[in-house]
Design an enzyme around this catalytic site. Structure first.
Site, PDB file in Angstrom:
ATOM      1  N   THR A   8       1.170  -1.206   0.135  1.00 15.95           N
ATOM      2  CA  THR A   8       0.070   0.359   0.272  1.00 15.95           C
ATOM      3  C   THR A   8       1.131   1.214   0.077  1.00 15.95           C
ATOM      4  O   THR A   8       2.014   1.644   0.726  1.00 15.95           O
ATOM      5  CB  THR A   8      -1.344  -0.276   0.928  1.00 15.95           C
ATOM      6  OG1 THR A   8      -0.618   0.174   2.137  1.00 15.95           O
ATOM      7  CG2 THR A   8      -1.945  -1.312   1.168  1.00 15.95           C
ATOM      8  N   GLY A   9       0.356   2.354  -0.387  1.00 18.55           N
ATOM      9  CA  GLY A   9       1.211   3.640  -0.734  1.00 18.55           C
ATOM     10  C   GLY A   9       2.595   3.423  -1.385  1.00 18.55           C
ATOM     11  O   GLY A   9       3.518   3.422  -1.136  1.00 18.55           O
ATOM     12  N   THR A  11       4.174   4.600  -4.749  1.00 20.11           N
ATOM     13  CA  THR A  11       4.871   5.076  -5.649  1.00 20.11           C
ATOM     14  C   THR A  11       5.636   6.258  -4.723  1.00 20.11           C
ATOM     15  O   THR A  11       6.467   7.214  -5.905  1.00 20.11           O
ATOM     16  CB  THR A  11       3.201   6.382  -6.803  1.00 20.11           C
ATOM     17  OG1 THR A  11       2.655   7.406  -4.961  1.00 20.11           O
ATOM     18  CG2 THR A  11       1.783   5.677  -7.047  1.00 20.11           C
ATOM     19  N   GLY A  13       8.358   7.268  -1.484  1.00 25.54           N
ATOM     20  CA  GLY A  13       9.447   7.478  -0.394  1.00 25.54           C
ATOM     21  C   GLY A  13       9.641   5.504  -0.086  1.00 25.54           C
ATOM     22  O   GLY A  13      10.102   4.972  -0.892  1.00 25.54           O
ATOM     23  N   ILE A  14       9.000   5.335   0.986  1.00 27.00           N
ATOM     24  CA  ILE A  14       9.552   3.655   1.357  1.00 27.00           C
ATOM     25  C   ILE A  14       8.886   2.553   0.353  1.00 27.00           C
ATOM     26  O   ILE A  14       9.908   1.638   0.231  1.00 27.00           O
ATOM     27  CB  ILE A  14       9.586   3.795   2.891  1.00 27.00           C
ATOM     28  CG1 ILE A  14      11.003   4.589   4.032  1.00 27.00           C
ATOM     29  CG2 ILE A  14      10.258   2.068   2.629  1.00 27.00           C
ATOM     30  CD1 ILE A  14       9.916   4.191   5.238  1.00 27.00           C
ATOM     31  N   GLY A  15       7.694   2.669   0.453  1.00 25.73           N
ATOM     32  CA  GLY A  15       6.659   2.477  -0.535  1.00 25.73           C
ATOM     33  C   GLY A  15       7.411   1.668  -1.748  1.00 25.73           C
ATOM     34  O   GLY A  15       7.611   0.267  -2.216  1.00 25.73           O
ATOM     35  N   TYR A 152       0.414  10.844  16.098  1.00 22.58           N
ATOM     36  CA  TYR A 152       1.252  10.019  15.379  1.00 22.58           C
ATOM     37  C   TYR A 152       1.923   9.056  16.404  1.00 22.58           C
ATOM     38  O   TYR A 152       1.924   7.276  15.451  1.00 22.58           O
ATOM     39  CB  TYR A 152       2.322  10.527  14.172  1.00 22.58           C
ATOM     40  CG  TYR A 152       3.278   9.728  13.785  1.00 22.58           C
ATOM     41  CD1 TYR A 152       3.424   9.284  11.775  1.00 22.58           C
ATOM     42  CD2 TYR A 152       4.700   9.425  13.774  1.00 22.58           C
ATOM     43  CE1 TYR A 152       3.637   8.860  11.966  1.00 22.58           C
ATOM     44  CE2 TYR A 152       5.567   8.719  12.877  1.00 22.58           C
ATOM     45  CZ  TYR A 152       4.971   8.244  11.938  1.00 22.58           C
ATOM     46  OH  TYR A 152       6.394   7.211  10.530  1.00 22.58           O
TER      47      TYR A 152
END
Length: 234
Positions: A8-9, A11, A13-15, A152
Site C-alpha cells: 500500500t502507498g 508511489t 518514499g519507502i513504499g 502519530y
C-alpha cells in the site's frame, strides 16, 4: 508464474523503494495510491525496466471501503500474494493537547485500520496455502515518544501491537510477520526541514533491509527491525 508483492502507498518514499527492490528480482507488483497519474507513471517505469507485471489501483487507505475494495482487487488477480507490505500512512505533527481536531482519528484510520482491514482481506489465502510474509511499516515512534509526535506516535505504537498479535496468530500457519521500525528516512515528509541529506537514512536502505528479512530461510523470522540514521534520531 512470478511471485507477487502487494504493497500500500507504493508511489513514493519507502513504499516505492521496496517495490523497486522486489521488482529487481522478478516479483510482480500490486499496489495502490491516491493519485492515478503517479500510479500510471510508476507502472510504465517498472514494467519497462524489469519486465514484470504491475497492477495498480486508486485508493485512499484511510477509508475502510476503499481499503476493502483494494483487498478485493488484490484477490481478483488470482495470484498468491507472497509478500504483503502494509506501508500506507502519514504524519501530522503536533502535541496531544494542541494538535488539530481529528488528527488522532485520521492517523489511526490511515496508519492502523488500513493494515488491519487489508490483512483481513489478503491473509486468509496465505493461511490456506500456508505460505507468505507480512511486513508492517511501523516507526521509531512505535517505541519512543518524542516532541511534536502527538497522535502519530499513538498510531505507530498501535501498529506495532497489531504486528505482535498477527505474528502470534499466524506462526502456526508458516506465515512470517515482521514489524519494521525506521528512524528518519529522507522522504517527502521531511521536505522543508533544514538538515543535511546525510542526517537521514535512504529509503533504499530500508527497502534492502526488508528484502533481506524476506530472503532468509522460512525456518526463521525477523520479528522486528529497528533501523536508525548512523548519528541517531532526529
Amino acid at each position: 508464474m512470478n511471485k507477487l508483492l502487494a504493497l500500500t502507498g507504493g508511489t513514493k518514499g519507502i513504499g516505492r523503494a521496496v517495490i523497486e527492490r522486489f521488482a529487481q528480482v522478478g516479483f510482480d507488483i500490486v499496489t495502490c495510491a491516491r493519485k492515478e497519474n503517479d500510479l500510471a507513471d510508476m507502472k510504465h517505469d517498472l514494467e519497462t525496466k524489469y519486465s514484470v507485471k504491475v497492477h495498480t489501483y486508486v485508493a485512499d487507505m484511510s477509508v475502510k471501503a476503499q481499503v476493502v475494495a483494494f483487498g478485493g482487487f488484490v484477490n481478483s488477480i488470482q495470484q498468491p500474494v507472497d509478500v504483503l507490505v502494509n506501508n500506507a500512512g502519514f504524519f501530522i505533527p503536533g502535541s496531544l493537547l494542541d494538535e488539530e481536531d481529528g488528527a488522532l482519528e485520521r492517523m489511526i484510520e490511515s496508519n492502523v485500520y488500513s493494515a488491519y482491514h487489508l490483512s483481513r482481506c489478503v491473509v486468509p489465502t496465505m493461511k490456506t496455502i500456508r505460505k507468505g510474509h507480512v511486513f508492517n511499516i511501523c516507526s521509531i515512534a512505535s517505541i519512543k515518544a518524542y516532541p511534536n509526535g502527538g497522535s502519530y506516535a499513538i498510531s505507530k505504537f498501535a501498529l506495532l501491537g497489531f504486528s505482535k498479535v498477527l505474528r502470534e496468530e499466524l506462526k502456526e500457519f508458516n506465515i512470517r510477520v515482521t514489524a519494521v521500525l525506521p528512524g528518519a528516512t529522507r522522504t517527502a515528509s521531511w521536505d522543508g526541514v533544514d538538515l543535511p541529506e546525510d542526517r537521514f537514512m535512504r529509503a533504499e536502505d530500508v527497502a534492502e533491509t526488508v528484502f533481506s528479512a524476506y530472503s532468509i530461510s522460512e525456518r526463521s523470522v525477523v520479528e522486528e527491525i529497528i533501523i536508525r540514521p548512523q548519528l541517531g534520531d532526529i
